[in-house]
Each structure stands twice: as structure tokens, then as C-alpha cells.
Write an enzyme that holds these catalytic residues in place. Structure first.
Site, PDB file in Angstrom:
ATOM      1  N   ASP A   1      -5.458  -3.513   3.071  1.00  0.00           N
ATOM      2  CA  ASP A   1      -4.325  -2.699   2.621  1.00  0.00           C
ATOM      3  C   ASP A   1      -4.058  -2.882   1.128  1.00  0.00           C
ATOM      4  O   ASP A   1      -3.603  -1.957   0.458  1.00  0.00           O
ATOM      5  CB  ASP A   1      -3.047  -3.067   3.379  1.00  0.00           C
ATOM      6  CG  ASP A   1      -3.057  -2.633   4.837  1.00  0.00           C
ATOM      7  OD1 ASP A   1      -3.880  -1.765   5.187  1.00  0.00           O
ATOM      8  OD2 ASP A   1      -2.243  -3.166   5.613  1.00  0.00           O
TER       9      ASP A   1
ATOM     10  N   HIS B   1     -10.136  -5.556   9.066  1.00  0.00           N
ATOM     11  CA  HIS B   1      -8.899  -4.992   8.520  1.00  0.00           C
ATOM     12  C   HIS B   1      -8.180  -6.034   7.655  1.00  0.00           C
ATOM     13  O   HIS B   1      -7.741  -5.726   6.547  1.00  0.00           O
ATOM     14  CB  HIS B   1      -7.986  -4.499   9.629  1.00  0.00           C
ATOM     15  CG  HIS B   1      -6.829  -3.694   9.120  1.00  0.00           C
ATOM     16  ND1 HIS B   1      -7.006  -2.491   8.471  1.00  0.00           N
ATOM     17  CD2 HIS B   1      -5.499  -3.927   9.120  1.00  0.00           C
ATOM     18  CE1 HIS B   1      -5.823  -2.018   8.104  1.00  0.00           C
ATOM     19  NE2 HIS B   1      -4.903  -2.869   8.487  1.00  0.00           N
ATOM     20  N   LYS B   2      -8.060  -7.226   8.172  1.00  0.00           N
ATOM     21  CA  LYS B   2      -7.482  -8.338   7.406  1.00  0.00           C
ATOM     22  C   LYS B   2      -8.148  -9.626   7.898  1.00  0.00           C
ATOM     23  O   LYS B   2      -8.637  -9.689   9.024  1.00  0.00           O
ATOM     24  CB  LYS B   2      -5.971  -8.481   7.660  1.00  0.00           C
ATOM     25  CG  LYS B   2      -5.118  -7.290   7.300  1.00  0.00           C
ATOM     26  CD  LYS B   2      -3.639  -7.585   7.591  1.00  0.00           C
ATOM     27  CE  LYS B   2      -2.775  -6.355   7.350  1.00  0.00           C
ATOM     28  NZ  LYS B   2      -1.345  -6.640   7.610  1.00  0.00           N
TER      29      LYS B   2
ATOM     30  N   ASP C   1      -6.803   2.782   9.857  1.00  0.00           N
ATOM     31  CA  ASP C   1      -5.979   2.716   8.645  1.00  0.00           C
ATOM     32  C   ASP C   1      -6.772   2.175   7.453  1.00  0.00           C
ATOM     33  O   ASP C   1      -6.617   2.624   6.318  1.00  0.00           O
ATOM     34  CB  ASP C   1      -4.762   1.798   8.831  1.00  0.00           C
ATOM     35  CG  ASP C   1      -4.129   1.843  10.204  1.00  0.00           C
ATOM     36  OD1 ASP C   1      -4.825   2.122  11.196  1.00  0.00           O
ATOM     37  OD2 ASP C   1      -2.928   1.559  10.293  1.00  0.00           O
TER      38      ASP C   1
ATOM     39  N   SER D   1      -2.905   6.835  12.462  1.00  0.00           N
ATOM     40  CA  SER D   1      -4.187   6.163  12.198  1.00  0.00           C
ATOM     41  C   SER D   1      -5.301   7.197  12.027  1.00  0.00           C
ATOM     42  O   SER D   1      -6.150   7.059  11.138  1.00  0.00           O
ATOM     43  CB  SER D   1      -4.517   5.174  13.319  1.00  0.00           C
ATOM     44  OG  SER D   1      -4.814   5.832  14.537  1.00  0.00           O
ATOM     45  N   ILE D   2      -5.280   8.253  12.853  1.00  0.00           N
ATOM     46  CA  ILE D   2      -6.284   9.308  12.681  1.00  0.00           C
ATOM     47  C   ILE D   2      -6.024  10.062  11.384  1.00  0.00           C
ATOM     48  O   ILE D   2      -6.962  10.491  10.698  1.00  0.00           O
ATOM     49  CB  ILE D   2      -6.287  10.261  13.892  1.00  0.00           C
ATOM     50  CG1 ILE D   2      -6.498   9.465  15.185  1.00  0.00           C
ATOM     51  CG2 ILE D   2      -7.396  11.308  13.741  1.00  0.00           C
ATOM     52  CD1 ILE D   2      -6.408  10.304  16.460  1.00  0.00           C
ATOM     53  N   GLY D   3      -4.752  10.193  11.008  1.00  0.00           N
ATOM     54  CA  GLY D   3      -4.413  10.807   9.722  1.00  0.00           C
ATOM     55  C   GLY D   3      -4.963  10.014   8.546  1.00  0.00           C
ATOM     56  O   GLY D   3      -5.523  10.585   7.598  1.00  0.00           O
ATOM     57  N   TRP D   4      -4.813   8.703   8.599  1.00  0.00           N
ATOM     58  CA  TRP D   4      -5.382   7.854   7.540  1.00  0.00           C
ATOM     59  C   TRP D   4      -6.887   8.100   7.434  1.00  0.00           C
ATOM     60  O   TRP D   4      -7.437   8.230   6.335  1.00  0.00           O
ATOM     61  CB  TRP D   4      -5.176   6.374   7.851  1.00  0.00           C
ATOM     62  CG  TRP D   4      -3.810   5.775   7.725  1.00  0.00           C
ATOM     63  CD1 TRP D   4      -3.151   5.033   8.671  1.00  0.00           C
ATOM     64  CD2 TRP D   4      -2.935   5.782   6.575  1.00  0.00           C
ATOM     65  NE1 TRP D   4      -1.945   4.604   8.197  1.00  0.00           N
ATOM     66  CE2 TRP D   4      -1.781   5.033   6.915  1.00  0.00           C
ATOM     67  CE3 TRP D   4      -3.026   6.343   5.304  1.00  0.00           C
ATOM     68  CZ2 TRP D   4      -0.727   4.838   6.032  1.00  0.00           C
ATOM     69  CZ3 TRP D   4      -1.960   6.158   4.415  1.00  0.00           C
ATOM     70  CH2 TRP D   4      -0.836   5.419   4.776  1.00  0.00           C
TER      71      TRP D   4
ATOM     72  N   TYR E   1       0.812  -1.224   0.000  1.00  0.00           N
ATOM     73  CA  TYR E   1       0.000   0.000   0.000  1.00  0.00           C
ATOM     74  C   TYR E   1       0.841   1.267   0.000  1.00  0.00           C
ATOM     75  O   TYR E   1       0.374   2.330  -0.411  1.00  0.00           O
ATOM     76  CB  TYR E   1      -0.948   0.011   1.200  1.00  0.00           C
ATOM     77  CG  TYR E   1      -0.270   0.171   2.532  1.00  0.00           C
ATOM     78  CD1 TYR E   1       0.004   1.426   3.064  1.00  0.00           C
ATOM     79  CD2 TYR E   1       0.097  -0.946   3.291  1.00  0.00           C
ATOM     80  CE1 TYR E   1       0.627   1.585   4.284  1.00  0.00           C
ATOM     81  CE2 TYR E   1       0.720  -0.800   4.515  1.00  0.00           C
ATOM     82  CZ  TYR E   1       0.986   0.468   5.010  1.00  0.00           C
ATOM     83  OH  TYR E   1       1.610   0.608   6.219  1.00  0.00           O
TER      84      TYR E   1
END
Length: 380
Positions: free
Chosen positions: A88, A132-133, A143, A215-218, A38
Site C-alpha cells: 500500500d 500484500h504485506k 488491492d 477489490s475488483i475495482g482496484w 495510500y
């Protein structure tokens, strides 16, 4: 406001040139070809935005060169295995739309279709949020919203334009916030475990214990990218705008007063070992600038943004003697699975390696610079 500069003096242009010269093949790692990762998509989305605003073909060629190593003529993707069900792995799919539009080559549409197919069988929580996975069952990570939802939405709008399916995209954000938001701070915890069985999971709430900056940015980047594409008449559009403004307001509360940027663990700025972190700060600046430009944040936010953008440059950037941009203080990686050490504790987040020119950080910085210098201020 920025002073008028020639293009070559803009940080977006200097950063793109540095990346192209330093890593002509993003997937080359210590002499070996890397896996489908990713990270490349984060960098190349920056190049795509810069290409769109400048029309400079070298940026489009760089994207195509790097993706063509993976995308085969029949639309298969080197190193990608659909059965892994890893959210991802969808992130690079965002590049397929522009490549298809620019070249007309069917292989890019087929590759996008292959990635779309993953979501048809991707496991979900009981409420319909993507795991997530597959190896991280019943877990939502912030994320994953960036990795999956903008790709999913753009694919639907282009090739499966059914209104009901758009609800599946918006639902991902609504469920994520419902389970990760902290009412006291307005910040979002890194992850949530529906089963409450993970070592990091709170026995009552299912939440992980800390607010990790990246993570908050993602999440913030995912929101602005989805809102840019989502039809404004969609019934969940106002709700997503509300989530965005709420999240950005919470982040502004924890903006470091002196530097203008953000800490690795967002709300623990005074705590020993914490540090100002480049990738998270770049992502937040990108989301904020885009939010102002597209009208979800009022103009009064420009002073917050200007302070943050100046902080990105002063705190994290150093040019080498040959003019290359170095981006310092990037957390290399931080996850919540795989071994007992990754327990979501404060000690864990500050113990991960801090590196220079991490691809996630460089990509987010390029996106932030392009959004700020070209799109928000339209100086060149």
C-alpha cells in the site's frame, strides 16, 4: 453523450473544488497529522489527471502541497518505513513522477527511488507475486495490484528501462488472475493464500470466499493504468488486454439494471444487507471509460458506461447548499487480516462502516469524472 457545459459545471471540477475546500490538507485527521497513507494517492491521481487535461495550476499546487508534508529535501518520506514491506505504501509514489517533471526537484526522484528500493526486498510467493504485506504472508490481494504495479512500471520505464523487468510487472497480473479468478462468473475473489492457512482461505483453492466490489475495482484501475504505460509490443500486452476485457465483461453481467452501478458484494445484489457502493462503482466507471477511450473495449460499451456514469451521480452524489459534492455509500475499509472478524464472509463485508466522502471513494469518483467528462467526451 454529454451536453456541452462550462468547466465549473462539470462534476470533475466541482468535486476537486469540494475536496480542496473541505480538506486543504488531506493528511489532517481530527486535528492530528495523518500517516503516510495510500488514500492520498488515490485522491491526488484524480487531481493529476484533471491538471493534465485542464492545465489549471491550482490542481498541481494542491498535489505538491500535500506531498511536501511527507517528502523531505533528502528524499526521505515522513512516516514511511521500508522494512514494513507494505505494498500500500507505494501508491503515493505515483505522484513523484509528475512532481519531478514539473519542479525539477531531486527530492521527488529520490523519494521514488526509495519506494522502488522496497520492491527489491519485498517478499514474494514461490512464483514471484508480491505479498500484500509482510504481516500478511504468502497472500495476494487484488488491492495490491493498484498500489504497486503502476508505480513499479512507470519507475522502470523512466529509470530502469530493462525489458526483462517489465515482465515482472505483467507477471503480477497473470499470477493474480490465475489464483483469484472464478471460472463460473469470471469475477475475481478478493484474495488468495498460497499456504492455505488463513481462516478465510479455501483449503483447496486458497481463495477468499467473496467478490468484494472495491477489490475488483482496484484491480480494474490497475490494469488500465498499466496498459496505458506498457509498450504495445510487450509480449504480455495482449494477455493483459484479454484479462481486462474478461474482467469488465464479468462485471457488466452484475451491473444493477435499475441504477447502473454495482453492489458491495458484487454477485449478491438480491441478498439482505447488501448495498450499492460508491467507491467500487466509481473505479469500475473509470476503468471502463478509459478502456473505451484507449480502444481495449469496443464502442458498443458506451451504452453500458453511460448508464453506469448516470448511476454514479443519481445514486451517490448530493450537492450541499454551498455547492460541495458529497459522495455517499462508501465502504470505509474491508481487509482480510488483523482480527478474526475479518474473515471474508458476506456478513463481514456488509458490516463494515458505510461513510460519506471517504478519500478512496472521492479519489475514484474524481478519476471517473475526469476520464468521462474530459478525456472520453472531450467537451471542454
Amino acid at each position: 453523450m454529454l451536453e456541452t457545459k462550462s468547466a465549473k459545471d462539470l462534476w470533475a471540477v466541482k468535486t476537486a473544488a469540494s475536496i480542496m475546500e473541505r480538506t486543504p490538507e488531506l493528511y489532517e485527521e481530527n486535528g492530528h497529522h495523518g500517516k503516510w497513507s495510500y488514500d492520498y494517492g488515490v485522491v491526488l491521481k484524480g487531481f493529476e489527471r484533471l491538471w493534465q487535461v485542464t492545465g489549471d495550476e491550482q490542481y498541481a499546487q494542491y498535489i505538491q502541497h500535500n506531498m511536501d508534508y511527507f517528502i523531505q529535501d533528502n528524499g526521505s518520506i515522513r512516516g514511511y518505513r521500508i522494512q514494513e514491506h507494505n505494498i500500500d505504501h507505494l501508491n503515493n509514489g505515483k505522484l513523484m513522477f509528475g512532481l519531478y517533471d514539473r519542479t525539477g526537484k531531486t527530492k521527488y526522484k529520490l523519494a521514488a527511488g526509495l519506494l522502488r528500493e522496497q520492491l527489491l526486498s519485498h517478499p514474494r510467493t514461490s512464483e514471484g507475486a508480491f505479498w500484500h504485506k509482510q504481516v500478511y504472508p504468502y497472500q495476494i490481494w487484488l488491492d495490491g495490484l493498484y498500489m504497486g504495479t503502476p508505480f513499479y512500471l512507470e519507475y522502470l520505464l523512466r529509470w530502469e528501462p530493462e525489458e526483462d523487468l517489465l515482465n515482472d510487472v505483467t507477471k503480477q497480473f497473470i499470477l493474480c488472475v490465475q489464483h483469484t479468478r472464478d471460472d463460473a462468473t469470471g469475477l475475481l475473489y478478493h484474495a488468495w493464500d498460497e499456504q492455505r492457512v488463513q481462516p478465510w482461505s479455501h483449503s483447496v483453492t486458497g481463495q477468499s470466499p467473496n467478490f468484494w466490489g472495491r477489490s475488483i475495482g482496484w484491480f480494474a484501475m490497475a490494469l488500465v493504468d498499466v496498459l496505458e504505460l506498457l509498450p504495445a509490443h510487450h509480449p504480455d500486452y495482449p494477455k493483459l488486454v484479454e484479462i481486462f476485457t474478461d474482467t469488465m465483461t464479468a462485471l457488466s453481467t452484475y451491473q444493477d439494471t435499475a441504477s447502473g452501478v454495482w453492489y458491495q458484494v458484487v454477485n449478491e445484489g438480491e441478498r439482505k444487507g447488501n448495498y450499492l457502493e460508491a467507491s467500487a462503482s466509481s473505479m469500475i466507471v473509470y476503468a471502463m471509460a478509459k478502456g473505451i477511450r484507449l480502444g481495449w473495449l469496443p464502442k458498443e460499451w458506451e451504452s453500458v458506461l453511460n448508464h453506469a456514469y448516470a448511476g454514479l451521480i443519481s445514486e451517490f452524489v448530493l450537492e450541499t447548499s454551498q455547492g460541495w459534492v458529497n459522495l455517499y455509500k462508501n465502504c470505509q475499509v474491508a481487509g482480510l487480516g488483523g482480527d478474526a472478524r475479518r474473515d471474508g464472509s458476506y456478513a463481514y463485508y456488509i458490516s463494515e462502516p458505510i461513510i460519506t466522502n471517504d478519500q478512496k471513494g472521492m479519489g475514484a469518483f474524481l478519476l471517473a469524472c475526469t476520464e468521462y467528462e474530459y478525456l472520453l467526451h472531450a467537451k471542454v
